[in-house]
Scaffold this active site. Structure first.
Site, short mmCIF file in Angstrom:
data_model
loop_
_atom_site.label_atom_id
_atom_site.label_comp_id
_atom_site.label_asym_id
_atom_site.label_seq_id
_atom_site.Cartn_x
_atom_site.Cartn_y
_atom_site.Cartn_z
N VAL A 133 0.93 -0.84 0.09
CA VAL A 133 -0.01 -0.23 0.29
C VAL A 133 0.93 1.07 -0.12
O VAL A 133 1.92 1.64 1.18
CB VAL A 133 -1.08 0.01 1.06
CG1 VAL A 133 -1.81 1.90 1.88
CG2 VAL A 133 -1.71 -1.13 1.57
N CYS A 134 0.61 2.53 -0.88
CA CYS A 134 1.39 3.15 -1.09
C CYS A 134 0.26 4.62 -0.33
O CYS A 134 -1.13 4.14 -0.78
CB CYS A 134 2.19 3.58 -2.14
SG CYS A 134 1.68 3.78 -3.89
N ASN A 135 0.60 5.77 -1.72
CA ASN A 135 -1.08 7.02 -1.10
C ASN A 135 -1.69 6.27 -2.64
O ASN A 135 -2.76 6.41 -2.03
CB ASN A 135 -0.34 8.09 -1.55
CG ASN A 135 0.36 8.69 -0.90
OD1 ASN A 135 0.16 8.84 0.92
ND2 ASN A 135 1.69 9.18 -0.56
N PHE A 143 -3.58 4.01 -0.11
CA PHE A 143 -4.32 4.00 1.58
C PHE A 143 -5.50 5.14 0.80
O PHE A 143 -6.77 4.80 1.65
CB PHE A 143 -3.50 4.37 1.81
CG PHE A 143 -3.82 4.69 3.08
CD1 PHE A 143 -4.41 3.48 4.19
CD2 PHE A 143 -4.36 6.38 4.29
CE1 PHE A 143 -4.83 3.82 5.48
CE2 PHE A 143 -4.95 6.00 5.19
CZ PHE A 143 -5.33 5.17 6.27
#
Length: 143
Positions: free
Chosen positions: A100-102, A129
């Site tokens: 998960v990243c932005n 996210f």
């Protein structure tokens, strides 16, 4: 058919641009079809974690991670991951790993590196996210 040939003859630059765009589109489509890295949505993430023992790794900045994250996720240092430093993650080689990243872009690149390093089940949360928050799913906070 003659009109197409005439058009190509009169507009060589435009014709080349169209061919390049078509090749890029086909290449992108083929890459997506044969990729071992799967994009998943928040509901699929929940199923992987609850039913298959998947582990979520959050690649956002440490401050963002501490502020709000998916419950049970662990922080992954992006700089180390970009250098293919996956020390300490060997126990997850055969288990589902969800990155998960932005937005999902950074995680996609790291996921590809992890797959090449021998991790068998690597997933990326599509939309990152932000997609988790938009879905109204719970988050945790604190160190």
């Amino acid at each position: 058919m003659e009109q197409y040939i005439e058009f190509l003859g009169r507009n060589p630059i435009l014709s080349i641009i169209w061919l390049v765009l078509a090749a890029m589109l086909v290449s992108s489509w083929l890459k997506g079809m044969f990729s071992k890295i799967l994009q998943i949505n928040p509901q699929q993430l929940t199923i992987l974690v609850n039913r298959q023992g998947g582990q979520v790794f959050d690649m956002r900045a440490q401050k963002e991670f501490n502020n709000s994250r998916i419950a049970g996720s662990e922080h992954m240092n992006v700089e180390k991951a970009k250098q293919n430093d996956f020390a300490g993650l060997e126990k997850f080689k055969t288990k589902p790993i969800i990155l998960v990243c932005n937005t999902g872009m950074t995680a996609s690149g790291i996921a590809s590196n992890m797959y090449k390093a021998g991790f068998e089940q690597v997933y990326v949360l599509s939309g990152g996210f932000g997609a988790w928050q938009t879905a109204g799913l719970p988050t945790a906070s604190g160190k």
